[in-house]
Design a protein around this motif. Structure first.
Motif, PDB file in Angstrom:
ATOM      1  N   GLY A  88      16.152 -12.731 -42.438  1.00 37.77           N
ATOM      2  CA  GLY A  88      16.970 -13.651 -42.901  1.00 37.77           C
ATOM      3  C   GLY A  88      17.808 -14.343 -41.933  1.00 37.77           C
ATOM      4  O   GLY A  88      18.087 -15.553 -42.327  1.00 37.77           O
ATOM      5  N   GLY A  89      17.755 -13.742 -40.567  1.00 41.37           N
ATOM      6  CA  GLY A  89      18.193 -14.698 -39.598  1.00 41.37           C
ATOM      7  C   GLY A  89      17.216 -15.879 -39.425  1.00 41.37           C
ATOM      8  O   GLY A  89      17.780 -16.693 -37.989  1.00 41.37           O
ATOM      9  N   PHE A  90      15.964 -15.771 -39.789  1.00 40.13           N
ATOM     10  CA  PHE A  90      15.180 -16.914 -39.394  1.00 40.13           C
ATOM     11  C   PHE A  90      14.775 -18.065 -40.455  1.00 40.13           C
ATOM     12  O   PHE A  90      14.209 -19.012 -40.174  1.00 40.13           O
ATOM     13  CB  PHE A  90      13.809 -16.283 -38.523  1.00 40.13           C
ATOM     14  CG  PHE A  90      14.341 -15.501 -37.486  1.00 40.13           C
ATOM     15  CD1 PHE A  90      14.404 -15.874 -36.164  1.00 40.13           C
ATOM     16  CD2 PHE A  90      14.647 -14.079 -37.631  1.00 40.13           C
ATOM     17  CE1 PHE A  90      15.020 -14.955 -35.027  1.00 40.13           C
ATOM     18  CE2 PHE A  90      15.247 -13.304 -36.664  1.00 40.13           C
ATOM     19  CZ  PHE A  90      15.110 -13.675 -35.234  1.00 40.13           C
ATOM     20  N   LEU A  91      14.903 -17.167 -41.560  1.00 34.96           N
ATOM     21  CA  LEU A  91      14.314 -18.164 -42.778  1.00 34.96           C
ATOM     22  C   LEU A  91      15.068 -19.345 -43.046  1.00 34.96           C
ATOM     23  O   LEU A  91      16.669 -19.521 -42.960  1.00 34.96           O
ATOM     24  CB  LEU A  91      14.523 -17.228 -44.107  1.00 34.96           C
ATOM     25  CG  LEU A  91      13.296 -16.268 -44.213  1.00 34.96           C
ATOM     26  CD1 LEU A  91      13.727 -15.062 -45.399  1.00 34.96           C
ATOM     27  CD2 LEU A  91      12.062 -16.766 -44.557  1.00 34.96           C
ATOM     28  N   SER A  92      14.605 -20.226 -43.803  1.00 37.73           N
ATOM     29  CA  SER A  92      15.272 -21.478 -44.054  1.00 37.73           C
ATOM     30  C   SER A  92      16.457 -21.105 -44.899  1.00 37.73           C
ATOM     31  O   SER A  92      16.350 -20.715 -46.069  1.00 37.73           O
ATOM     32  CB  SER A  92      14.380 -22.520 -44.771  1.00 37.73           C
ATOM     33  OG  SER A  92      15.004 -23.564 -45.172  1.00 37.73           O
ATOM     34  N   PRO A  93      17.696 -21.780 -44.578  1.00 37.07           N
ATOM     35  CA  PRO A  93      18.812 -21.801 -45.277  1.00 37.07           C
ATOM     36  C   PRO A  93      18.539 -22.237 -46.792  1.00 37.07           C
ATOM     37  O   PRO A  93      19.311 -21.955 -47.820  1.00 37.07           O
ATOM     38  CB  PRO A  93      19.886 -22.669 -44.670  1.00 37.07           C
ATOM     39  CG  PRO A  93      19.417 -22.469 -43.181  1.00 37.07           C
ATOM     40  CD  PRO A  93      18.181 -22.681 -43.347  1.00 37.07           C
TER      41      PRO A  93
END
Length: 360
Positions: A88-93
Motif C-alpha cells: 500500500g505504500g507503493f500503490l497508486s493513490p
C-alpha cells in the motif's frame, strides 16, 4: 519475552481450538478469520491513511511470532497477507483507498516471476501461473510478479536483466488451482492461481523501491528483503517456542516415572533446559538486530541490515535444531498426526523449507 505476552488467552483458545478443523478444510477456519478481521491483523502494514494499522516493524514482527506460536498456519497466513499490505505504500493513490477500505481485506500472492505482462495501450495483458499463495482462499486481491514484454521482446532493466514488476489483481479475475499437498501448514490453503489474457490498467503495476513510495513514512522505506527475512524467521521461532512449551509436561511426566534411569532423566532435563536457552538467546539477538535496524530507519537510514539477515538465518537454524533434538524424547505422540505436537512439528518443517532462510 514469551510470545504469549502479546495475545489474549481467549484469542489463543479460539485459534487452537479450530486449528484441526482448519487443517481438514485446507484453509483458515471462519472463527479464526473473524478474529483476524476484528483485530485487523491482515492490515498490520497497510498505511494508516487507508485505515490500516501501519505498525512499527519491531511490534509487527513480535506479533507475528506470537501468532505463529498460537498456530503455524494462522501465523503464516497473517504474515504473508499482511506483508502484501505493505505494498500500500507503493500503490497508486487512485486505486489504493477503495482497495484497502474493504473490512475483509486480504492480499495473497507470490514472489515468483512466473508471469508475463505485455505492454498495450493503457496498460498490460497478463498471463501466468503462480504457486504457493498462502491465504488465497480468503483473498480479496492477489499480487504477482511478471516479466515485462513489449510485443515478443523482453524489456530489460538498467542492468540488462529482464524487467520484473509486481501487479495487483482482483480476486474475481483469478483462477484458483488445487496445489498445496504438503505435510504441514495445511491450514494455509497455499494453492496456486493463474490468469489468462487479463487486461489491467497501468495503475495496477507498482515498484517496490523507496524512490517510488507514495506514503512518506519510515515503514515504506525499510528494505523489503530484511522485512521478509525477519517476518519469516519470527514464524519459525514461534513454532519452535510452541514445541518447547509442549515438551515441558511430557518431559516432566517421563522424568518423574520409573522407566528411565537417573542418567537418562538427567539427559532429558538438561536437553530441554539448554536447547530452550539457546533458542531464547537466538531470539534475543534477532530482536536486538531488528530493533536497531528500525531505529536507524526512523532517523532516515535503516542500519544493522546485515545483522537482521544473519540473525534471521541463525534463529531459523536454532529453531530447527532445537525441535529436532527434542523430538526423539517425546515418544510416539510426537509422530501421531492427530496431536498438537505433531502438527507443530509438521508446520515447522514445512515453513522452514522457505528458500529465503536456507543459506547463510
Amino acid at each position: 519475552m514469551h510470545p504469549s505476552h502479546h495475545l489474549k488467552p481467549e484469542w489463543v483458545k479460539t485459534i487452537r481450538k479450530t486449528a484441526p478443523l482448519a487443517e481438514q478444510a485446507g484453509m483458515l477456519h471462519p472463527d479464526q478469520l473473524k478474529l483476524i478481521y476484528e483485530q485487523g491483523w491482515f492490515k498490520f502494514l497497510v498505511p494508516e491513511v487507508y485505515s490500516g494499522l501501519q505498525l512499527a516493524l519491531p511490534d509487527m514482527v513480535r506479533l507475528e511470532e506470537s501468532l505463529a506460536w498460537a498456530n503455524g498456519s494462522l501465523g503464516w497466513v497473517v504474515t504473508l497477507c499482511s506483508g502484501a499490505g505493505w505494498f500500500g505504500g507503493f500503490l497508486s493513490p487512485k486505486i489504493a483507498p477503495a482497495l484497502f477500505a474493504n473490512p475483509h481485506l486480504c492480499l495473497a500472492g507470490s514472489g515468483a516471476s512466473t508471469g508475463t505482462a505485455t505492454i498495450v495501450d493503457g496498460g498490460y495483458i497478463i498471463n501466468g501461473h503462480w504457486k504457493y499463495a498462502s491465504g488465497v482462499h480468503h483473498a480479496t486481491h492477489l499480487t504477482a510478479n511478471c516479466i515485462i514484454k513489449n510485443g515478443d521482446e523482453t524489456v530489460l532493466d538498467k542492468q540488462g536483466n529482464p524487467l520484473i514488476l509486481p501487479f495487483i489483481f482482483d480476486r474475481k479475475d483469478v483462477i484458483l488451482l488445487s496445489a498445496w499437498k504438503f505435510m504441514g501448514m495445511m491450514g494455509t490453503g497455499s494453492d496456486a492461481y493463474e490468469v489468462h489474457n487479463l487486461f489491467v490498467e497501468k495503475d495496477r503495476c507498482f515498484k517496490i523501491d523507496p524512490e517510488y513510495t507514495v506514503i512518506d513514512a519510515p515503514l515504506y522505506k525499510y528494505p523489503f528483503l530484511q522485512l521478509a527475512e525477519a517476518t519469516l524467521a519470527a514464524n519459525i521461532s514461534g513454532l519452535a517456542v510452541h514445541f518447547t512449551d509442549l515438551c515441558v509436561p511430557i518431559f516432566a511426566e517421563k522424568t518423574s516415572g520409573k522407566k528411565l534411569s537417573a542418567a537418562q532423566k538427567a539427559i532429558m532435563s538438561q536437553s530441554l533446559s539448554s536447547l530452550t536457552h539457546e533458542l531464547n538467546t537466538s531470539r534475543a539477538e534477532f530482536y536486538q538486530a531488528v530493533d536497531a535496524s528500525w531505529q536507524g530507519c526512523l532517523v532516515g537510514n535503516a542500519t544493522s541490515l546485515d545483522l537482521v539477515s544473519g540473525t534471521s538465518r541463525k534463529l531459523a537454524k536454532a529453531a530447527r535444531e532445537c525441535v529436532d533434538q527434542l523430538y526423539p524424547y517425546c515418544g510416539l505422540q510426537a509422530a501421531n498426526p492427530d496431536t498438537e505436537m505433531n502438527q507443530v512439528w509438521r508446520d515447522l518443517h514445512t515453513a522452514s523449507q522457505h528458500s529465503l532462510l536456507t543459506f547463510n
